[in-house]
Design an enzyme around this catalytic site. Structure first.
Site, PDB file in Angstrom:
ATOM      1  N   CYS A 126       0.835  -1.202   0.000  1.00  0.00           N
ATOM      2  CA  CYS A 126       0.000   0.000   0.000  1.00  0.00           C
ATOM      3  C   CYS A 126       0.874   1.259   0.000  1.00  0.00           C
ATOM      4  CB  CYS A 126      -0.978  -0.039   1.164  1.00  0.00           C
ATOM      5  SG  CYS A 126      -2.343   1.136   0.987  1.00  0.00           S
ATOM      6  N   HIS A 226      -3.402  -4.928   0.762  1.00  0.00           N
ATOM      7  CA  HIS A 226      -2.832  -5.360   2.042  1.00  0.00           C
ATOM      8  C   HIS A 226      -2.843  -6.887   2.139  1.00  0.00           C
ATOM      9  CE1 HIS A 226      -2.356  -1.539   4.334  1.00  0.00           C
ATOM     10  NE2 HIS A 226      -3.224  -1.116   3.431  1.00  0.00           N
ATOM     11  N   GLU A 228      -1.261  -8.719   4.086  1.00  0.00           N
ATOM     12  CA  GLU A 228      -1.170  -9.165   5.486  1.00  0.00           C
ATOM     13  C   GLU A 228      -2.542  -9.265   6.145  1.00  0.00           C
ATOM     14  OE1 GLU A 228      -1.686  -4.812   6.028  1.00  0.00           O
ATOM     15  OE2 GLU A 228      -0.726  -6.107   4.551  1.00  0.00           O
TER      16      GLU A 228
END
Length: 249
Positions: A126, A226, A228
Site C-alpha cells: 500500500c 494489504h 497481510e
C-alpha cells in the site's frame, strides 16, 4: 504457523536459518494500559504473516538508523500507513492529503535505497508501493476518487474493501497469485507517473495500478493492497521469503 516440516511454508532445515525480514513500522502517539506516549508500532498482522510464510520479522522504527539495519536483513517489507509527503515528489498538498510524517518518509526512503543497493528483495505494501514509486522518481495520485470516480478503494475509515485485480502472467505477483486475485484494500492515494524501471503487473477493473515490479531485479514488488490482512493466504509473503532465502544463498 508451525515451524516443523509439516508447514509447507517452513524453510528446509538444510538451507539454514529462516530469512530475516525487516518490516518498517509507524511512529505514533499511542495509549495502552496506563500509558499514553509516543510509540513505535505495527499491526500484528504483519509479523504474523511473515512468520506464517517462513520468515523471522524484525521491526524497523521510523528513524535514520534503520537504514543501517538493512545490512543484517535478508529482505524488507515497506508497510502501509499514512500519506507520503507531496514534497517528496514535487507536488502541492491536495485538500484531502493527510498530515505528513517527514521522519517516516525519510527513514523508509533510506531503507529502500539501502535494500536496492544491496540487491535484497523488497515488498511494498500500500503506502510501501507508493514509497517505492516515489523513491525511484515517480509521483502519486493524492486522492483516488478524483481519478476513478468512486470511493471503493477506501470504503470507510478503518474498513478494508475488496478489489478484484488482474495480474500479468509471468510477473512475480502473477506467479504467486495467478492471473486474478480478490484483495483487501484501504487507500485513497495511488501510483500516478511511474518511476523509470517500474513495470505495471496488476490493475483493478477501473484501471488503477495495483501492482508494480522493478525490471531486472530478482524481487522488488509493490502492491497497492494489504496481503497481510488475509491470514488464509500467505502466498505473496511466502514468495518474498523464498526470494530472500535464494538471495542469501
Amino acid at each position: 504457523m508451525a515451524s516443523n516440516g509439516s508447514d509447507p511454508h517452513s524453510p528446509d532445515p538444510a538451507a539454514g536459518p529462516r530469512p530475516v525480514i525487516g518490516v518498517t513500522a509507524y511512529g505514533e502517539r499511542a495509549s495502552y494500559g496506563v500509558w499514553d506516549h509516543e510509540a513505535v508500532l505495527l499491526p500484528r498482522t504483519y509479523p504474523d504473516v511473515v512468520i506464517a510464510a517462513g520468515g523471522v520479522p524484525v521491526l524497523l522504527p521510523p528513524v535514520p538508523e534503520s537504514a543501517a539495519a538493512v545490512d543484517r536483513l535478508d529482505a524488507v517489507v515497506l508497510a502501509g500507513g499514512p500519506d507520503v509527503g507531496p514534497d517528496r515528489y514535487g507536488a502541492s498538498p491536495h485538500p484531502r492529503t493527510g498530515q505528513p510524517r517527514p521522519e517516516r518518509d525519510a527513514a523508509e526512503l533510506a531503507v529502500l535505497r539501502r535494500a536496492l543497493d544491496r540487491g535484497i528483495p523488497v515488498l511494498g505494501v500500500c503506502r510501501g508501493a507508493q514509497v517505492l514509486n516515489v523513491g525511484l522518481g515517480g509521483t502519486l495520485v493524492q486522492h483516488v476518487p478524483d481519478v476513478v470516480g468512486h470511493p471503493g478503494h477506501n470504503p470507510s475509515p478503518g474498513v478494508f474493501g475488496t478489489t478484484e485485480v488482474t495480474l500479468e502472467a509471468g510477473s512475480r505477483v502473477g506467479a504467486a497469485l495467478g492471473r486474478a486475485a480478490s484483495v483487501r484494500c484501504h487507500h485513497h492515494q495511488a501510483l500516478d507517473r511511474l518511476a523509470d524501471g517500474l513495470v505495471v503487473t496488476g490493475r483493478a477493473a477501473d484501471g488503477l495500478v495495483e501492482a508494480v515490479e522493478l525490471a531486472g531485479s530478482p524481487f522488488v514488488v509493490g502492491v497497492q493492497w494489504h496481503p497481510e490482512e488475509d491470514a488464509t493466504d500467505v502466498r505473496l509473503m511466502a514468495a518474498l521469503v523464498t526470494a530472500a532465502a535464494t538471495a542469501r544463498r
